[in-house]
Design an enzyme around this catalytic site. Sequence first.
Site, mmCIF file in Angstrom:
data_model
loop_
_atom_site.group_PDB
_atom_site.id
_atom_site.type_symbol
_atom_site.label_atom_id
_atom_site.label_comp_id
_atom_site.label_asym_id
_atom_site.label_seq_id
_atom_site.Cartn_x
_atom_site.Cartn_y
_atom_site.Cartn_z
ATOM 1 N N THR A 185 -12.144 -4.541 2.330
ATOM 2 C CA THR A 185 -11.380 -3.407 2.874
ATOM 3 C C THR A 185 -11.765 -2.166 2.072
ATOM 4 O OG1 THR A 185 -9.553 -3.750 1.358
ATOM 5 C CG2 THR A 185 -9.396 -4.844 3.480
ATOM 6 N N GLU A 330 -7.567 -7.533 7.228
ATOM 7 C CA GLU A 330 -6.844 -8.715 6.759
ATOM 8 C C GLU A 330 -6.310 -9.582 7.904
ATOM 9 O OE1 GLU A 330 -6.647 -5.697 5.580
ATOM 10 O OE2 GLU A 330 -6.180 -5.629 3.438
ATOM 11 N N LYS A 439 7.513 12.828 3.462
ATOM 12 C CA LYS A 439 8.926 12.667 3.123
ATOM 13 C C LYS A 439 9.559 14.042 2.963
ATOM 14 C CE LYS A 439 7.831 8.245 1.144
ATOM 15 N NZ LYS A 439 6.359 8.313 0.973
ATOM 16 N N TRP A 444 11.679 10.768 7.061
ATOM 17 C CA TRP A 444 10.245 10.568 7.198
ATOM 18 C C TRP A 444 9.701 11.272 8.438
ATOM 19 C CZ3 TRP A 444 9.124 4.689 5.954
ATOM 20 C CH2 TRP A 444 9.436 4.467 4.588
HETATM 21 P P1 ADP Z 1 -9.498 0.048 6.197
HETATM 22 O O1 ADP Z 1 -10.324 -0.818 5.342
HETATM 23 O O2 ADP Z 1 -10.013 1.419 6.386
HETATM 24 O O3 ADP Z 1 -8.034 -0.005 5.896
HETATM 25 P P2 ADP Z 1 -8.891 -1.457 8.532
HETATM 26 O O4 ADP Z 1 -9.655 -1.480 9.784
HETATM 27 O O5 ADP Z 1 -8.519 -2.712 7.919
HETATM 28 O O6 ADP Z 1 -9.765 -0.587 7.610
HETATM 29 O O7 ADP Z 1 -7.635 -0.510 8.715
HETATM 30 C C1 ADP Z 1 -6.411 -1.010 9.126
HETATM 31 C C2 ADP Z 1 -5.445 0.101 9.311
HETATM 32 O O8 ADP Z 1 -5.857 0.990 10.336
HETATM 33 C C3 ADP Z 1 -4.076 -0.334 9.750
HETATM 34 O O9 ADP Z 1 -3.318 -0.789 8.672
HETATM 35 C C4 ADP Z 1 -3.520 0.926 10.383
HETATM 36 O O10 ADP Z 1 -2.984 1.807 9.421
HETATM 37 C C5 ADP Z 1 -4.739 1.560 10.981
HETATM 38 N N1 ADP Z 1 -4.803 1.266 12.423
HETATM 39 C C6 ADP Z 1 -5.510 0.318 13.036
HETATM 40 N N2 ADP Z 1 -5.339 0.366 14.373
HETATM 41 C C7 ADP Z 1 -4.477 1.386 14.615
HETATM 42 C C8 ADP Z 1 -3.878 1.940 15.781
HETATM 43 N N3 ADP Z 1 -4.161 1.489 17.005
HETATM 44 N N4 ADP Z 1 -3.023 2.967 15.622
HETATM 45 C C9 ADP Z 1 -2.744 3.458 14.404
HETATM 46 N N5 ADP Z 1 -3.263 2.977 13.269
HETATM 47 C C10 ADP Z 1 -4.128 1.954 13.364
#
Ligand code: ADP
Length: 542
Positions: A185, A330, A439, A444
């Site tokens: 990640t 994950e 915040k 929020w």
């Molecule tokens: P990174 O390693 O950049 O975190 P990931 O692909 O694992 O890459 O990122 C996951 C995150 O991306 C999620 O926890 C969320 O915050 C964001 N995310 C994924 N899909 C969406 C979505 N459809 N709308 C909003 N946020 C999203």
Amino acid sequence: MRGLMQDWPLVVTSVIDHAAEWHGEREMVTRTVEGPIHRTNYAELHLRARKLAQALSRLGVAKGDVVATMAWNTHRHFEAWYAIMGCGAVCHTLNPRLFAEQLVYIVNHAEDKIVLLDLTFVPILEAIRDQLPNVRNYVILTDRAHMPETTLPNCLCYEELIDGEDGSFAWVEVDEHDACGLCYTSGTTGNPKGVVYAHRSNVIHGLAANGADGIGARSVDNVLPVVPMFHANAWALVFAAPMAGCSLIMPGAKLDGESIFELLDKQKVSITAAVPTVWLMLLQHLEKTGAKLPHLDRVVIGGSAVPRVMLEKFERDYEVEVMHAWGMTELSPVGTLGSFKSGMEELSFDRRMDIKVKQGRPMYTVEMKITDDDGNELPRDGKAFGHLLVRGPAIASAYLKGEGGKVLDDDGWFDTGDVATLDELGFMQITDRAKDVIKSGGEWISSIEIENLAVGCPGVAEAAVIGIAHPKWDERPLLIVVAAEGASPSKQEILEYLEGKIAKWWMPDDVAFVDEIPHTATGKIQKLTLRKQFEGYELPTA
Ligand code: ADP
């Protein structure tokens, strides 16, 4: 009493075996890194994957070894995945968009033995080769004619490796719980962390994500995964597509609007998937040329929230169904998908878009809940928002080598780091990443919601919202805007556009114009960099 069914291991090699045996003629069409369009099919891919597995074994790759790829979506990358996993080894996808120091850390941390790479990425690896003591061989995914002059040590040519073998290779026997994939990640804070996929979790996830209410690819479909294979399993498609026997269209290195349109059109793509920034480029191309999308049925969009304008353009102007999806590395990575429930098809266009702008419902194999700061479950009323927690057989239980410590709570829930609402019918909506939420006066504000409304304002190409320190309210939102080509919207115009669309106290205190908004390696807005860039910014309300 024990069940009396066979103990058929859920291993990913069974996926390519099935595709070759029952869908051998179905095509894979690749825009190669070298340039021309290349056509092959599952039968040939299967044979070539076994040849490569044979060659890798000869190079000493054994069960449990980690072999990396740094490659675009191509037939060779697909073969490499199945070959590596078929050796009982672990396929580690490297994201070429990471910084050099992150790559060095990741390759060394994972103990990658061999790196298979596209021509495009030779300079990236040449620049760090001296810092990668464990890598024994580099394999360039090309033929002899295109092999470059390179300073990479022990460098081999992919097509030559394959040519030297006959393919009489039996997949190495593994336990379904053994590792087969590894993806780090991005790690906005601290070191990147390795997510380790198992054969079993990939098979289960591929089946689940491709359900009829999910991606829904069938053998008649032509599927274009624009989402890279180095971005969390190309959202299950590397497994789901061969399971279903659908044709795969691989975009190679060219992800711009014109190139993607050309593939969508010429290859009659029916299903495609990518992050919003890719679709922004495609829609701009369509608007410029007046082209339509007659073959495309469905576009899966995730990774970041889908702006409502994008959703509406696809659905109304191009008659393409948008499948909004949410997930993370994950989660293998798909968690929710936004297909309708009974009765929703009949709602008005606006009401349907209200539903589609949410991130969707958890697919089978994903358990989900939202909680407050003390861990109490919050109601599913579409209003209460809290920490989004998940549980399931294709969700990480820990990171490679225990990095980041214990990641599950006592009941086995994984905290996604996202803040979300859940409604009565189970549709989840991301409010924000926990660390990006603004915040203000103890309440929020969702940066995502303001961003997605702001990009609907004429003259706005991209928008980002961050919290700026405020003496009275703690934090207040600053809207950062990139103007569309040839446009110069004013602060006044943008704020007027937002008025009435969000609560008064959510209105940004100021609008700043920039030439470019920074993105992470996976295409998300880099809030951390923006916050640094605007550190000490004086709001007119302060
Ligand atoms: P990174 O390693 O950049 O975190 P990931 O692909 O694992 O890459 O990122 C996951 C995150 O991306 C999620 O926890 C969320 O915050 C964001 N995310 C994924 N899909 C969406 C979505 N459809 N709308 C909003 N946020 C999203």
